[in-house]
Scaffold this motif. Structure first.
Motif, mmCIF file in Angstrom:
data_model
loop_
_atom_site.group_PDB
_atom_site.id
_atom_site.type_symbol
_atom_site.label_atom_id
_atom_site.label_comp_id
_atom_site.label_asym_id
_atom_site.label_seq_id
_atom_site.Cartn_x
_atom_site.Cartn_y
_atom_site.Cartn_z
ATOM 1 N N LYS A 55 7.299 8.107 9.398
ATOM 2 C CA LYS A 55 8.032 8.970 8.467
ATOM 3 C C LYS A 55 7.093 9.856 7.650
ATOM 4 C CE LYS A 55 11.610 8.008 6.190
ATOM 5 N NZ LYS A 55 12.524 7.480 5.149
ATOM 6 N N LYS A 56 5.781 9.739 7.938
ATOM 7 C CA LYS A 56 4.736 10.509 7.247
ATOM 8 C C LYS A 56 4.665 10.195 5.752
ATOM 9 C CE LYS A 56 4.968 14.319 10.583
ATOM 10 N NZ LYS A 56 3.918 13.722 11.415
ATOM 11 N N GLU A 57 5.060 8.978 5.392
ATOM 12 C CA GLU A 57 4.939 8.547 4.002
ATOM 13 C C GLU A 57 3.525 8.058 3.697
ATOM 14 O OE1 GLU A 57 7.846 5.656 2.938
ATOM 15 O OE2 GLU A 57 9.552 6.879 3.580
ATOM 16 N N ILE A 58 2.844 7.535 4.716
ATOM 17 C CA ILE A 58 1.471 7.054 4.544
ATOM 18 C C ILE A 58 0.626 7.548 5.707
ATOM 19 C CG2 ILE A 58 2.202 4.965 3.310
ATOM 20 C CD1 ILE A 58 1.574 3.397 5.926
ATOM 21 N N ASP A 59 -0.677 7.629 5.491
ATOM 22 C CA ASP A 59 -1.602 7.921 6.587
ATOM 23 C C ASP A 59 -2.766 6.930 6.611
ATOM 24 O OD1 ASP A 59 -2.929 8.766 4.330
ATOM 25 O OD2 ASP A 59 -2.971 10.890 4.886
ATOM 26 N N CYS A 60 -2.706 5.935 5.715
ATOM 27 C CA CYS A 60 -3.777 4.946 5.636
ATOM 28 C C CYS A 60 -3.198 3.617 5.149
ATOM 29 C CB CYS A 60 -4.871 5.429 4.675
ATOM 30 S SG CYS A 60 -6.283 4.300 4.511
ATOM 31 N N MET A 61 -3.746 2.527 5.654
ATOM 32 C CA MET A 61 -3.360 1.186 5.208
ATOM 33 C C MET A 61 -4.628 0.444 4.811
ATOM 34 S SD MET A 61 -1.217 -1.721 7.319
ATOM 35 C CE MET A 61 -0.503 -3.148 6.495
ATOM 36 N N VAL A 62 -4.639 -0.103 3.610
ATOM 37 C CA VAL A 62 -5.780 -0.875 3.121
ATOM 38 C C VAL A 62 -5.331 -2.320 2.950
ATOM 39 C CG1 VAL A 62 -7.450 -1.197 1.264
ATOM 40 C CG2 VAL A 62 -6.772 1.120 1.953
ATOM 41 N N ILE A 63 -6.005 -3.227 3.639
ATOM 42 C CA ILE A 63 -5.619 -4.636 3.633
ATOM 43 C C ILE A 63 -6.718 -5.457 2.970
ATOM 44 C CG2 ILE A 63 -5.021 -6.635 5.053
ATOM 45 C CD1 ILE A 63 -4.239 -4.502 7.249
ATOM 46 N N LEU A 64 -6.380 -6.117 1.877
ATOM 47 C CA LEU A 64 -7.302 -6.999 1.164
ATOM 48 C C LEU A 64 -6.850 -8.435 1.384
ATOM 49 C CD1 LEU A 64 -7.410 -4.994 -2.189
ATOM 50 C CD2 LEU A 64 -9.068 -4.899 -0.333
ATOM 51 N N ALA A 65 -7.785 -9.287 1.773
ATOM 52 C CA ALA A 65 -7.434 -10.670 2.099
ATOM 53 C C ALA A 65 -8.639 -11.563 1.844
ATOM 54 C CB ALA A 65 -6.994 -10.766 3.563
ATOM 55 N N PRO A 66 -8.434 -12.881 1.760
ATOM 56 C CA PRO A 66 -9.572 -13.792 1.639
ATOM 57 C C PRO A 66 -10.539 -13.618 2.805
ATOM 58 C CG PRO A 66 -7.526 -14.943 1.164
ATOM 59 C CD PRO A 66 -7.145 -13.591 1.688
ATOM 60 N N LYS A 67 -11.788 -13.926 2.570
ATOM 61 C CA LYS A 67 -12.854 -13.690 3.543
ATOM 62 C C LYS A 67 -12.520 -14.227 4.923
ATOM 63 C CE LYS A 67 -17.773 -14.688 4.307
ATOM 64 N NZ LYS A 67 -18.985 -15.345 3.747
ATOM 65 N N GLN A 68 -12.002 -15.462 4.983
ATOM 66 C CA GLN A 68 -11.759 -16.090 6.279
ATOM 67 C C GLN A 68 -10.557 -15.498 7.003
ATOM 68 O OE1 GLN A 68 -11.433 -17.521 3.344
ATOM 69 N NE2 GLN A 68 -9.576 -18.761 3.194
ATOM 70 N N VAL A 69 -9.725 -14.729 6.285
ATOM 71 C CA VAL A 69 -8.515 -14.162 6.879
ATOM 72 C C VAL A 69 -8.761 -12.765 7.442
ATOM 73 C CG1 VAL A 69 -6.107 -13.519 6.417
ATOM 74 C CG2 VAL A 69 -7.105 -15.507 5.282
ATOM 75 N N PHE B 86 -10.978 5.770 -0.693
ATOM 76 C CA PHE B 86 -9.868 5.789 0.265
ATOM 77 C C PHE B 86 -8.538 6.021 -0.445
ATOM 78 C CE2 PHE B 86 -12.765 4.246 3.434
ATOM 79 C CZ PHE B 86 -12.176 4.577 4.650
ATOM 80 N N LEU B 87 -8.350 5.367 -1.579
ATOM 81 C CA LEU B 87 -7.088 5.501 -2.308
ATOM 82 C C LEU B 87 -6.916 6.907 -2.880
ATOM 83 C CD1 LEU B 87 -7.109 2.042 -4.107
ATOM 84 C CD2 LEU B 87 -5.434 2.790 -2.414
ATOM 85 N N ALA B 88 -8.037 7.553 -3.217
ATOM 86 C CA ALA B 88 -7.974 8.904 -3.774
ATOM 87 C C ALA B 88 -7.709 9.955 -2.695
ATOM 88 C CB ALA B 88 -9.278 9.224 -4.504
ATOM 89 N N LYS B 89 -8.219 9.722 -1.490
ATOM 90 C CA LYS B 89 -8.140 10.740 -0.439
ATOM 91 C C LYS B 89 -6.871 10.644 0.402
ATOM 92 C CE LYS B 89 -10.772 12.738 3.397
ATOM 93 N NZ LYS B 89 -12.042 12.734 4.162
ATOM 94 N N PHE B 90 -6.374 9.421 0.618
ATOM 95 C CA PHE B 90 -5.260 9.232 1.547
ATOM 96 C C PHE B 90 -4.007 8.716 0.843
ATOM 97 C CE2 PHE B 90 -9.196 8.413 4.022
ATOM 98 C CZ PHE B 90 -9.100 9.474 4.913
ATOM 99 N N ARG B 91 -2.883 8.856 1.551
ATOM 100 C CA ARG B 91 -1.628 8.262 1.082
ATOM 101 C C ARG B 91 -1.617 6.811 1.575
ATOM 102 N NH1 ARG B 91 -0.096 12.921 3.568
ATOM 103 N NH2 ARG B 91 1.006 11.778 5.220
ATOM 104 N N CYS B 92 -2.079 5.926 0.730
ATOM 105 C CA CYS B 92 -2.391 4.560 1.164
ATOM 106 C C CYS B 92 -1.257 3.569 0.925
ATOM 107 C CB CYS B 92 -3.641 4.050 0.447
ATOM 108 S SG CYS B 92 -5.176 4.766 1.058
#
Length: 486
Positions: free
Chosen positions: A47-61, A129-135
């Motif tokens: 739907k062109k709402e985002i162009d980037c996905m940032v995934i934060l998770a525990p180290k082992q995940v 990344f958050l500043a440049k893309f629709r994350c």
């Protein structure tokens, strides 16, 4: 648009949140939260709402996201890069390409250990990344930010304001209390909790009282009785109906038993007899703890747990000296484990152990047929791969804190709990590593414990899903007194 067909509960989550700018998936381990998030990301990308996905998770995940889950479930063009600290040259090139490329590389996906958000390079990378893309900014296992005063929480609350869409996911959003929700809500939307600060949130939902804690310095020995630092402790909670209504407005709670037909969980208690030497040391430690309790003006959760875990260590077959060295005590635990695994020559077995000393002793006994997964393991992903794929590797020895999230171990249906953490979240999440989508057999849990010791109390509280910190604080004196009679 789905690469893998969703279960009905996954379809429900997709329909509910696909057009939302923030949401929470508080769904049990093994219900497929990762797929739900990736399906929503694909929808928003199309739907062109985002162009980037940032995934934060525990180290082992993080490696699971980077190398397995994204490729398995995401059916749109995409490019993935994992941030590490420090990074190799090739990894830096991948990050730069993800950030700078002007080509159509599909959905840009950045994966990162959530702890990296507290360091300068990690914070800068996220900010760029958050500043440049629709994350679409996601925190997997969002209890990582439950502490409002932690630096990683503060950094992510600042950064979250730049994201176009935000989501959090965890099976146990409030492992300690309802106070754990505050930072997670504020991450999703500033002011979502309804309060300007954690102080006011706590005042509204927690019942508190002030106590005076004895100072632990030599200078205070001559001070009058009652002297010490005044602290505020939580004794209960209120307004829970209002909190429930608030959570229902943005979060989905799914229990495994409501949506999946999984095999049965079977607990098999295994009593371990204390040796004569263990009994002697156990009584000595209990007497010392009782003496310390008599001197304390006020007993805090931390001091109570410290005393209980000293007794627990003796029950497990070792004791830690004041200089930090460990001494092994003659015990029946390793021999019992050896007898059990020898009777099951064809099974892959998961062994959970809380103490580093336990993991080392078990690994030494099982030898080359075993791998470890804990803080000192050089390459945890190599250990997992060996357990998954190498028929010669029959055992994986895991610390519950290290392995409580992100692992899928359905090739095994036998867990042996060799020693326990007092943390309820560690217990609940570790049990779900094998009891999840893909498991075809009844899951067995062999539970070691020494009858008549604090270990029996710990196990009983965990099985009843009680907060062990509260249980210990309320019963510390009785536990120690009983220890003097083993």
């Amino acid at each position: 648009m789905f690469k893998t067909q969703p279960y009905p509960h996954q379809q429900m989550a997709f329909d509910l949140f696909k057009d939302k700018s923030y949401f929470a998936l508080f769904t049990d381990m093994g219900t497929g939260k990762t797929k739900m998030l990736l399906d929503i990301a694909a929808y928003k990308y199309n739907k062109k709402e985002i162009d980037c996905m940032v995934i934060l998770a525990p180290k082992q995940v993080v490696p699971n996201w980077t190398f397995i889950e994204i490729e398995k479930h995401l059916g749109i063009p995409h490019t993935v890069a994992q941030f590490r600290n420090p990074m190799k040259v090739k990894e830096k090139e991948q990050i730069f390409n993800l950030y700078l490329s002007k080509k159509d590389i599909g959905l840009r996906i950045l994966t990162m250990n959530i702890d990296a958000a507290r360091c300068k390079d990690g914070f800068k990378c996220l900010s760029n990344f958050l500043a440049k893309f629709r994350c679409f900014l996601v925190i997997d296992e969002s209890t990582s930010i439950k502490n409002p005063s932690a630096s990683v929480t503060k950094n992510l609350l600042k950064l979250s304001r730049k994201a176009w869409t935000k989501a959090i996911s965890t099976g146990y959003p409030a492992p300690q209390s309802c106070l754990d929700y505050y930072s997670q809500m504020e991450f999703l939307r500033e002011g979502l909790s309804g309060f300007k600060s954690f102080f006011f949130y706590k005042c509204f939902y927690a019942i508190t009282k002030k106590i005076r804690v004895k100072q632990q310095t030599r200078e205070d020995e001559d001070k009058p009785k009652g002297f010490g630092r005044e602290v505020t402790i939580v004794t209960g909670f209120k307004n829970q109906d209002k909190l429930t209504d608030l959570l229902d407005s943005f979060a989905l709670r799914i229990k495994k038993e409501e949506c999946l037909e999984l095999p049965e969980k079977i607990d098999i208690p295994q009593i371990i007899e204390l040796t004569t030497e263990q009994k002697k040391v156990y009584v000595e430690v209990a007497k010392r703890c009782m003496s310390e309790l008599a001197e304390d003006q006020e007993i805090t959760v931390t001091s109570a747990i410290t005393k209980i875990m000293k007794l627990h260590q003796v029950a497990c077959g070792h004791v830690k000296l004041d200089n930090g060295d460990w001494i092994d005590l003659p015990n029946n635990r390793l021999e019992t484990l050896k007898n059990i695994v020898e009777e099951l020559p064809d099974e892959k077995i998961i062994i959970w152990a809380h103490y580093k000393k336990d993991i080392e002793n078990i690994h030494k006994m099982l030898g080359e047929s075993s791998v470890t997964f804990y803080g000192d393991t050089v390459d945890t992903q190599a250990s997992l791969a060996a357990f998954h794929n190498d028929p010669k590797i029959r055992y994986i020895i895991i610390n519950p804190k290290s392995g409580m999230s992100g692992l899928t171990l359905v090739e095994s249906s036998l867990n042996i709990y060799y020693s326990y953490s007092y943390n309820l979240e560690h217990w609940l999440q570790s049990r779900d590593r094998t009891h999840r989508i893909g498991q075809k057999n009844n899951v067995r849990y062999i539970l070691f414990y020494c009858k008549g010791t604090v270990e029996e109390k710990i196990l009983s509280a965990l099985r009843e899903k009680k907060q062990l910190s509260d249980e210990i604080l309320n019963n510390i004196t009785n536990y120690v007194k009983e220890g003097m009679k083993v």
